[in-house]
Design an enzyme around this catalytic site. Sequence first.
Site, PDB file in Angstrom:
ATOM      1  N   ASP A 125     -26.950  14.615  -2.589  1.00 30.42           N
ATOM      2  CA  ASP A 125     -27.796  15.857  -1.873  1.00 30.42           C
ATOM      3  C   ASP A 125     -26.781  17.161  -2.284  1.00 30.42           C
ATOM      4  OD1 ASP A 125     -29.480  14.031  -1.204  1.00 30.42           O
ATOM      5  OD2 ASP A 125     -29.025  14.327   0.842  1.00 30.42           O
ATOM      6  N   GLU A 166     -21.982  17.331   7.027  1.00 30.28           N
ATOM      7  CA  GLU A 166     -23.324  16.380   7.061  1.00 30.28           C
ATOM      8  C   GLU A 166     -22.986  14.984   7.777  1.00 30.28           C
ATOM      9  OE1 GLU A 166     -26.773  17.251   5.787  1.00 30.28           O
ATOM     10  OE2 GLU A 166     -27.374  15.658   7.048  1.00 30.28           O
TER      11      GLU A 166
END
Length: 386
Positions: free
Chosen positions: A172, A160
């Site tokens: 997350d 990410e």
Amino acid sequence: MKSALLEKFNATFGRAAKIVARAPGRIEFIGNHTDYNGGTVLGAAIDRGVWVALAARDDHERRFASDQRGSIISVPANRLERLSGEKSWVNYPLGVLAALPEFGLRAPDGFDYLAMSDLPAGAGLSSSAAIELSSALAFTELAGEKPTRETLVKAARHAENNFVGVPCGILDQGVSGFGKKDHLVFIDCRGPRFETVPLPAGAHFWIFNTHTKHALVDGLYAARHRECMEAAKILGVPLLVDAPPNALSSPAAAKLPPVVANRARHILDEIARVTATTAALRSGDLATVGRLLTQSHRSSQTLFENSTPELDFLVDTLVATPHVFGARLTGGGFGGAVMALTSGEFGDAEAQRVAGAYGKKFGARPDILHTQTGDGAALIPVGPSR
Ligand code: GLA
């Protein structure tokens, strides 16, 4: 879901899938923007997520398909470049493939890949972490690797940060990886260290997704990240979590631009709220937990300025509704969703009233999701469908 995934894999690629993995979406319970400041955060994995099915190919092609888009996207195994437009969703699995060697793990060569989701898109429930974690599990299984859960989580975050290009923290991916039904995941982001905390009986989650998104949402997230790093630098600490309790009344704090001081205040108070929330959860005190959730939202609203009039309206309406312990924006902010913690007496009628009031003011009703906690990412045996 599993049988639909296996059928769709067959229909798309004309052969059977060999590996299936699933990873959940998450709710950010409390700890807003604390993760990349080295702080603590509480999240919950939910009972919806992203499923990935995989089978090896021997022609060095990686072929990607999803239930959301029709076409198959084919990428040679020796090419790891970012894709754009319609194909950009493939950057999540590609980013994981690029990250694995950074963690000493082999990436699989050619394969057919299908992703399927029952997570509402754009609801702030982190479908990106869910696709990263399910892909990472499936890819490492195909490559014959057995990474620890922590390595998988770090590789997904690396994807990410470095391939997708979002400077997010570990919340997350950590929650999607370490989630447990009827529990919250507590993360001390400095280690990182992951723990689970039992969720008291009778706690219910309701998500109200506004489908609004600030046009500059990615830029605003990065701007908050920069402001927090600037505050830490002026205060003379590596990360805001390292600032002593009185840091904001120290002589160095006088040099903080007022907006930057507000960002720092939010982070330091929010870390303290995570500690208080964890203690209240352990003693089953949902009223106190709810108050802390609403305080977190007020701090986002006034100090961190990552709320919006739509999110504020939902929180105001929810906290004035019976059987609601507390409510706050969940996730990065600047649009997205509000989460309410309620007792079992809060039901669909109450939720519809809140949505109706919102619809009257803003013209469109939010989506309502009454969600349960769920387990973290896992490989699913490809046996007979359940
Ligand atoms: C997004 C990021 C997380 C976290 C939250 C805010 O969800 O992906 O890493 O920073 O925002 O708490």
